[in-house]
Design a protein around this motif. Sequence first.
Motif, PDB file in Angstrom:
ATOM      1  N   GLY A 229       0.816  -1.217   0.000  1.00 51.50           N
ATOM      2  CA  GLY A 229       0.000   0.000   0.000  1.00 51.50           C
ATOM      3  C   GLY A 229       0.845   1.259   0.000  1.00 51.50           C
ATOM      4  N   ASP A 230       1.972   1.215   0.710  1.00 50.21           N
ATOM      5  CA  ASP A 230       2.894   2.358   0.692  1.00 50.21           C
ATOM      6  C   ASP A 230       3.428   2.603  -0.714  1.00 50.21           C
ATOM      7  N   VAL A 231       3.775   1.529  -1.419  1.00 47.49           N
ATOM      8  CA  VAL A 231       4.259   1.663  -2.801  1.00 47.49           C
ATOM      9  C   VAL A 231       3.173   2.285  -3.673  1.00 47.49           C
ATOM     10  N   ILE A 232       1.956   1.749  -3.568  1.00 45.09           N
ATOM     11  CA  ILE A 232       0.845   2.246  -4.388  1.00 45.09           C
ATOM     12  C   ILE A 232       0.586   3.718  -4.090  1.00 45.09           C
ATOM     13  N   ALA A 233       0.520   4.085  -2.820  1.00 41.30           N
ATOM     14  CA  ALA A 233       0.242   5.479  -2.433  1.00 41.30           C
ATOM     15  C   ALA A 233       1.359   6.419  -2.877  1.00 41.30           C
ATOM     16  N   ARG A 234       2.583   5.994  -2.738  1.00 40.11           N
ATOM     17  CA  ARG A 234       3.732   6.839  -3.122  1.00 40.11           C
ATOM     18  C   ARG A 234       3.694   7.136  -4.629  1.00 40.11           C
ATOM     19  N   VAL A 235       3.452   6.112  -5.435  1.00 41.68           N
ATOM     20  CA  VAL A 235       3.389   6.303  -6.890  1.00 41.68           C
ATOM     21  C   VAL A 235       2.177   7.161  -7.249  1.00 41.68           C
ATOM     22  N   TYR A 236       1.047   6.897  -6.612  1.00 43.82           N
ATOM     23  CA  TYR A 236      -0.160   7.680  -6.885  1.00 43.82           C
ATOM     24  C   TYR A 236       0.074   9.160  -6.566  1.00 43.82           C
ATOM     25  N   ALA A 237       0.669   9.434  -5.417  1.00 43.61           N
ATOM     26  CA  ALA A 237       0.929  10.827  -5.019  1.00 43.61           C
ATOM     27  C   ALA A 237       1.883  11.507  -5.989  1.00 43.61           C
ATOM     28  N   ARG A 238       2.899  10.794  -6.429  1.00 43.53           N
ATOM     29  CA  ARG A 238       3.857  11.382  -7.370  1.00 43.53           C
ATOM     30  C   ARG A 238       3.198  11.692  -8.713  1.00 43.53           C
ATOM     31  N   LYS A 239       2.305  10.817  -9.158  1.00 46.35           N
ATOM     32  CA  LYS A 239       1.664  11.002 -10.466  1.00 46.35           C
ATOM     33  C   LYS A 239       0.436  11.897 -10.399  1.00 46.35           C
ATOM     34  N   ASN A 240      -0.035  12.172  -9.202  1.00 47.27           N
ATOM     35  CA  ASN A 240      -1.202  13.038  -8.999  1.00 47.27           C
ATOM     36  C   ASN A 240      -0.858  14.078  -7.931  1.00 47.27           C
ATOM     37  N   PRO A 241       0.009  15.024  -8.255  1.00 49.82           N
ATOM     38  CA  PRO A 241       0.524  15.960  -7.236  1.00 49.82           C
ATOM     39  C   PRO A 241      -0.547  16.813  -6.559  1.00 49.82           C
ATOM     40  N   SER A 242      -1.692  16.991  -7.190  1.00 48.89           N
ATOM     41  CA  SER A 242      -2.738  17.795  -6.560  1.00 48.89           C
ATOM     42  C   SER A 242      -3.761  16.940  -5.805  1.00 48.89           C
ATOM     43  N   ALA A 243      -3.504  15.641  -5.705  1.00 47.13           N
ATOM     44  CA  ALA A 243      -4.443  14.750  -5.006  1.00 47.13           C
ATOM     45  C   ALA A 243      -4.494  15.094  -3.520  1.00 47.13           C
ATOM     46  N   PRO A 244      -5.707  15.180  -2.963  1.00 47.49           N
ATOM     47  CA  PRO A 244      -5.817  15.418  -1.518  1.00 47.49           C
ATOM     48  C   PRO A 244      -5.287  14.219  -0.727  1.00 47.49           C
ATOM     49  N   GLN A 245      -4.865  14.484   0.492  1.00 43.31           N
ATOM     50  CA  GLN A 245      -4.272  13.431   1.336  1.00 43.31           C
ATOM     51  C   GLN A 245      -5.239  12.270   1.572  1.00 43.31           C
ATOM     52  N   ASP A 246      -6.535  12.543   1.713  1.00 38.44           N
ATOM     53  CA  ASP A 246      -7.474  11.437   1.949  1.00 38.44           C
ATOM     54  C   ASP A 246      -7.569  10.512   0.739  1.00 38.44           C
ATOM     55  N   GLU A 247      -7.383  11.057  -0.449  1.00 34.97           N
ATOM     56  CA  GLU A 247      -7.377  10.233  -1.656  1.00 34.97           C
ATOM     57  C   GLU A 247      -6.131   9.339  -1.682  1.00 34.97           C
ATOM     58  N   ILE A 248      -5.004   9.881  -1.289  1.00 36.58           N
ATOM     59  CA  ILE A 248      -3.754   9.120  -1.224  1.00 36.58           C
ATOM     60  C   ILE A 248      -3.883   8.007  -0.177  1.00 36.58           C
ATOM     61  N   GLU A 249      -4.526   8.337   0.950  1.00 40.04           N
ATOM     62  CA  GLU A 249      -4.747   7.319   1.990  1.00 40.04           C
ATOM     63  C   GLU A 249      -5.647   6.194   1.488  1.00 40.04           C
ATOM     64  N   MET A 250      -6.644   6.525   0.667  1.00 45.85           N
ATOM     65  CA  MET A 250      -7.505   5.485   0.084  1.00 45.85           C
ATOM     66  C   MET A 250      -6.684   4.545  -0.797  1.00 45.85           C
ATOM     67  N   GLU A 251      -5.791   5.109  -1.579  1.00 44.41           N
ATOM     68  CA  GLU A 251      -4.947   4.284  -2.448  1.00 44.41           C
ATOM     69  C   GLU A 251      -4.041   3.374  -1.621  1.00 44.41           C
ATOM     70  N   LYS A 252      -3.614   3.876  -0.495  1.00 48.90           N
ATOM     71  CA  LYS A 252      -2.739   3.113   0.397  1.00 48.90           C
ATOM     72  C   LYS A 252      -3.439   1.850   0.917  1.00 48.90           C
ATOM     73  N   LYS A 253      -4.757   1.853   0.928  1.00 50.73           N
ATOM     74  CA  LYS A 253      -5.531   0.735   1.482  1.00 50.73           C
ATOM     75  C   LYS A 253      -6.037  -0.237   0.416  1.00 50.73           C
TER      76      LYS A 253
END
Length: 187
Positions: free
Chosen positions: A62-86
């Motif tokens: 989940g950390d890998v998924i969230a890290r890549v998602y955040a890098r590719k979606n720099p304007s993504a809100p933190q709660d969206e990144i947390e969803m990806e982490k799960k």
Amino acid sequence: MSDIIDFLRTRRSVKPRDMSSPGPSPAEIETILTIGARVPDHGKVVPWRFIVFEGDGRVRAGDVIARVYARKNPSAPQDEIEMEKKQLMEAPLVIGVVSSIKQHPKAPSWEQVLSAGASAMSIVNAATALGYGANWLTGWFAYDRDILDGLGLKPDERFAGFIHIGTPTKPNKDRPRPALSDIVTRF
């Protein structure tokens, strides 16, 4: 009608959000993976392998998924990144089925991909036969090369899918199935 035919006729996928612990025991996981490896494999090239995500392994993935998602979606809100982490956290066990094409003169790559798909379905059936809920999913992260690299796939490997496995938390409803008259022709 045999028990196996009845089982196959009524098998249903269970949504990961409708699963909880316990997941399969180590012995049951070995049984599930053994059955997943007993599929058609033209040329005996073993064009698949498995990655078992359980416990902290699901968190690290989940950390890998969230890290890549955040890098590719720099304007993504933190709660969206947390969803990806799960993404792999709802079911207690997730088995990644990796399609790994081998060069072989008698085993075309398409047959090898189909073999990986057969393996994924056998894993679903084995988990279900053991009394667990199971669901074969992909998601955007199954196709993202940065995630594949982060989860240890080789450059020529891809995910056939992620099989989520756990104890169902509620009865599962069937979905409409196609009428055979709509999908069958005779030659």
